[in-house]
Design a protein around this motif. Structure first.
Motif, PDB file in Angstrom:
ATOM      1  N   UNK A 255      38.010  23.540  28.160  1.00 52.25           N
ATOM      2  CA  UNK A 255      37.942  22.996  29.351  1.00 52.25           C
ATOM      3  C   UNK A 255      38.703  21.909  28.942  1.00 52.25           C
ATOM      4  N   UNK A 258      42.372  21.928  29.064  1.00 53.53           N
ATOM      5  CA  UNK A 258      43.105  22.070  30.474  1.00 53.53           C
ATOM      6  C   UNK A 258      42.530  20.796  30.418  1.00 53.53           C
ATOM      7  N   UNK A 259      41.836  19.520  30.472  1.00 53.99           N
ATOM      8  CA  UNK A 259      42.130  18.451  31.394  1.00 53.99           C
ATOM      9  C   UNK A 259      42.759  17.761  30.580  1.00 53.99           C
ATOM     10  N   UNK A 260      43.109  18.187  29.139  1.00 52.52           N
ATOM     11  CA  UNK A 260      43.923  16.625  28.499  1.00 52.52           C
ATOM     12  C   UNK A 260      45.424  16.772  28.385  1.00 52.52           C
TER      13      UNK A 260
END
Lengths: 378, 334, 243
Positions: A255, A258-260
């Motif tokens: 996660x 996937x955010x960065x």
């Protein structure tokens, strides 16, 4: 990728030797990665995938017996416009390998010589051109020196600033930039007085204070509370858009990646299984995908469309078996024993021949016999 | 649900904090409440998830419930036995029924003992058994936790994380426990192994009728395995109810913040959301009303209502329907 | 250049090499020598006890006082013409009971109060108490005495006790020797290494070095043996990784 990479790792191998088992622990076994300037490369993997040892190997921070044995790390950072230089240059002078049946079965290494060599080569790179933040911020800060002093020291050590007062101003500036609340108060506090999240902010400030070309973040959110994790990720995202620091982000948490991350490398069993743009590798429903990546995504509780129903009358989809033992890397594909996509047609190949990291789409490489792609040249 | 197996009433635990040298000279010690008036019940075959950030007291509750740590006040009743009133020796027979899975993978495993001996010890602890019976029970346990019998001869350091966890679970089952406090059972495991262990714990619940107090900071796992969830903040339960309602229809602002931190946001929205200074509740200044107020977006948005910081009206849990209770003066609307 | 070689065959099926094979060459040599000494001492003890000796240790040969090593007397004779080798073997008797007794007593006291061993064990217990497996054993329902006896002492301190016993043996020999040398220990005509060194020392500067050198070397070799054995066992049985 059109821009030349800032950092390019080629065929890196870091082995350790177990006297008890008379066997090599192949912690990093032929890893190749590249990071373009300004990009965030997320390296995800489970324990034993070799992601952290890869980062430590780049900085010459792994101990001997035998340690780094092959590979090149081309780094184009620093102020000189002299082009990339190999941080592991002359490694082959210190190491000799014996291969049998395609595997390295014996290593001879002049470790003291190599250590001295690597310390000389990396002295000006480590901390200055490549900065690192660690998983456990509290233990990575010196407990006997105030947070402010530690950041000022980084400023004075790695930038041209020599004046104490100017270094302090810069340090305060960094504390503000990492959104530390009441930075002037925190400046004079010892790490002990700060919470885990604040310590991580201080670590990030310290790493950025040396104005590095490359930031390595090794599990920056692990061990922090959920709400704090989410804040640190948000901070890293802000810093990325604000300063465009090239970042190598290492984590087990998909996660966070996937955010960065702009580019994602999925590691398994000490090597890279898939490497490509985040939108291709991690987005659900986008094919092609490596069987390991898709199984990993599927086993996350969050990806269950209806978590509760699964809990009551179903089960989480799992990847069977155990994470590969790097002391006993299987022949063939490292994932074959756990893979549920093997067909009878390719079974023999999966078990007998390690797939190459082949290009399957622009900038997207994969190590899987199901997606042979075109073998990567050069 | 079936009859209550565990009842916890107004549980409190204070730790004596190590004060500065000067305070020690004055003979003053600070006491920090780790658990501050917690009540809940657990039915048979039920899983109650206990979530909260580190330091909120969730692990302390698990330890008090098992009688490992003494409570400062309050009652814990397990199956008719008042745990909080029993002496350690009197607790031992109850250990057959209540057990703990530790966060630390190595907790259950003496580094010098083989898996076979670890299991044998637990099997024969409360029952005298013939050798053949021990062997039969051992293989039954291995079967239950999906562990190969080849691992019996291994020492703990030769096992992978998932295998260690399985041995730990087998050991707890070996004594015949039916109530298990699982303290962060998946947090030390790899992602692909976590799912295996979550499934295993759920299977065992179905097959053996176990009850779990499932302590974790991993909201997704808790939501997945729990029937009911209790959310803790600084030593108190701020919301409790059916897992789905707590997660998807939170009434307490803190619960809502917790779960929204999971939502994947690439933007810096989260940071802006909580841009209000996250103050820290100070235990040494007693009676400041709601302990979440300094961090609470609702408190800010409502113009800092006086009741939230009124020392005489700290919010208590009240029923808001559908089995959900919340401790907040201004619970979020549905 | 340091070489690392992988042995052939499947790693998974290869059982962990025994600690002996994984030990370094120096440790193996130390332990080997220590075991040799312990064996020699044990054999000598038996020989002395049953009186199976090259010569009668108390028979005086006035014609050959302080005779040099040679045929008939392998290590020569002392100032009363007694066979030194025989006296060395018999001298072991003096150590055995006091030695074992001292070790046994210090072991017994070690758990309650005697300083050296006690502090080592106490440190170990302190260390183990922080380990969660002790708490886990408690939660499992094991009585405290079982936890202490089995999990702490037996499984985790047994090697420590063996090591200490070995070192203690060397210690005991040294103490006995010192006492005898000073004249407080075993008295003439009974043989002990200590009083042999003492008696022989009077003739050392007259060129008759063997009557004192032979027992002195025996003492050195034996104590060294016990210490090397204890040290080697320490590294073999208490590897850092296991802690």
């Amino acid at each position: 990728m059109t821009r030349p990479p800032l950092l390019e790792i080629q065929d890196l191998r870091t082995y350790f030797y177990s006297r008890a088992k008379e066997a090599f622990i192949r912690s990093v076994d032929g890893v190749s990665l590249a990071i373009a300037p300004g990009e965030t490369l997320g390296v995800v993997g489970e324990s034993g995938s070799g992601k952290s040892v890869t980062a430590l190997s780049i900085l010459g921070l792994v101990g001997g017996n035998p340690g780094v044995i092959t590979g090149a790390v081309h780094f184009a950072g620093g102020n000189g416009a002299s082009g990339p230089r190999n941080l592991l240059a002359d490694l082959e002078r210190y190491v000799s390998l014996t291969k049998h049946d395609g595997r390295i079965v014996a290593v001879a290494k002049d470790e003291p010589g190599w250590r001295a060599h690597v310390e000389r080569a990396l002295a000006r790179v480590r901390g200055k051109q490549i900065a690192m933040i660690f998983q456990n911020p509290k233990s990575s800060l010196n407990p006997f020196v105030t947070v402010g002093q530690q950041i000022s020291e980084a400023v004075r050590l790695h930038t041209g600033v020599t004046h104490a007062s100017e270094a302090k101003e810069r340090a305060l500036g960094w504390l503000e930039r990492v959104r530390m609340d009441s930075p002037r108060l925190r400046f004079d506090q010892y790490p002990d007085g700060l919470s885990g999240g604040m310590c991580q902010r201080a670590m990030i400030a310290m790493a950025l204070a040396s104005e590095p070309s490359l930031l390595i973040a090794d599990e920056p959110t692990t061990g922090l509370d959920a709400t704090i994790q989410s804040r640190i990720v948000a901070l890293l995202a802000e810093l990325k858009s604000e300063f465009g620091v090239t970042t190598l982000l290492i984590t087990h948490d998909i996660r966070v990646v996937s955010r960065l991350a702009d580019t994602v490398a999925v590691m398994y069993g000490a090597t890279v299984m898939e490497h490509g743009p985040a939108r291709d590798v991690l987005a659900p429903g986008v094919e092609p995908k490596h069987p390991y990546t898709s199984a990993l995504l599927a086993s996350l509780p969050s990806t269950q469309t209806n978590g509760r129903r699964h809990a009551v009358d179903g089960r989480l989809p799992v990847i069977r078996g155990e994470v590969v033992d790097t002391m006993n890397v299987p022949r063939g594909c490292r994932f074959h024993a756990r893979c549920d996509r093997i067909t009878d047609a390719i079974r023999a190949r999966c078990m007998g021949e390690e797939p190459a990291l082949a290009t399957v789409a622009a900038g997207h490489r994969m190590r899987c016999h199901l997606h042979p792609g075109e073998a990567r040249g050069g | 649900m079936a009859r209550p197996l565990l009842e916890v009433t107004d549980l409190r635990k204070q730790y004596q904090a190590r004060a500065g040298m000067l305070a020690a000279l004055h003979g003053r010690t600070r006491s920090v409440p780790a658990v501050d008036g917690v009540s809940f019940g657990l039915s048979e075959h039920e899983t109650l998830g206990l979530v909260g950030e580190s330091g909120c007291g969730k692990t302390t509750i698990g330890r008090i419930v098992l009688g490992v740590t003494p409570a400062s006040s309050g009652r814990v009743v397990f199956d008719g036995h008042e745990i909080t009133a029993l002496r350690p020796r009197a607790l031992r027979p109850l250990r057959k029924q209540m057990q703990m899975i530790f966060q630390d993978l190595d907790a259950a495993l003496n580094p010098r003992m083989r898996v076979r001996d670890i299991l044998r010890e637990a099997i024969t602890l409360h029952h005298r058994l013939e050798q053949t019976e021990v062997a039969r029970r051992t293989s039954e346990l291995l079967d239950q936790v999906n562990l190969k019998s080849a691992k019996l001869a291994s020492f703990p350091h030769e096992l992978s994380g998932g295998e260690k966890r399985r041995v730990g679970i087998a050991r707890v089952l070996a004594v015949g426990a039916r109530f298990i406090v699982a303290d962060e059972p998946t947090s030390a495991l790899d992602v692909s192994i976590q799912a295996q262990i979550v499934n295993l714990l759920r299977d065992l619940q179905t097959r053996l009728g176990l009850s779990y107090l499932f302590i974790s900071h991993d909201l997704e796992v808790v939501e997945l395995v729990s029937h009911r969830v209790a959310v803790m903040y600084l030593g108190r339960i701020v919301e409790i109810g059916p897992a789905e309602r707590v997660a998807r229809a939170s009434r307490h602002p803190y619960t809502s913040i917790l779960w929204s931190s999971l939502v994947e946001k690439r933007s810096d929205e989260v940071a802006r959301n909580g841009a209000a200074a996250w103050g820290v509740f100070d235990f040494e200044r007693p009676g400041q009303g709601c302990r979440f107020a300094p961090r609470c977006p609702v408190y800010e948005a409502a113009g800092r209502p006086a009741i939230c910081t009124d020392p005489t009206s700290e919010p208590t849990l009240r029923d808001v329907g559908d089995g959900q209770s919340v401790a907040c003066h201004f619970p979020l609307a549905r | 250049m340091r070489r690392y070689r992988e042995s052939t065959g499947e790693v998974a099926e290869r059982s962990e090499r025994s600690r002996w094979r994984a030990a370094t060459l120096t440790d193996r040599a130390a332990i080997g020598y220590g075991l040799l000494v312990v064996g020699l001492v044990a054999v000598s003890y038996v020989l002395g006890a049953v009186g199976w000796l090259p010569d009668d240790p108390s028979r005086m040969d006035m014609a050959r006082l302080n005779a040099p090593p040679g045929a008939g007397h392998l290590l020569g004779t002392d100032f009363l013409g007694r066979d030194i080798l025989s006296r060395l073997i018999v001298g072991i008797q003096a150590y055995f009971l006091p030695g074992l007794l001292a070790v046994a007593i210090s072991l017994a006291l070690g758990i309650t109060g005697a300083p050296a061993i006690a502090s080592i064990i106490a440190g170990k217990i302190q260390f183990l108490r922080q380990k969660s497996f002790i708490e886990a054993a408690h939660v499992l329902g094991l009585p405290t005495r079982v936890i202490v006896a089995k999990h702490i002492l037996w499984y985790n301190c047994a090697p420590l006790l063996i090591i200490q016993a070995t070192l203690g043996m060397g210690e005991a020999i040294l103490v006995e020797t010192s006492l005898s040398y000073l004249g407080f220990g075993v008295q003439e005509p009974t043989a002990s290494w200590g009083n042999m060194v003492q008696a022989g020392a009077n003739y050392f500067f007259h060129g008759k070095f063997w009557p004192s050198t032979a027992p002195a070397l025996a003492i050195l070799g034996t104590i060294l043996g016990f210490h090397l054995l204890g040290d080697g066992l320490n590294r073999l049985l208490e590897p850092k990784s296991a802690s």
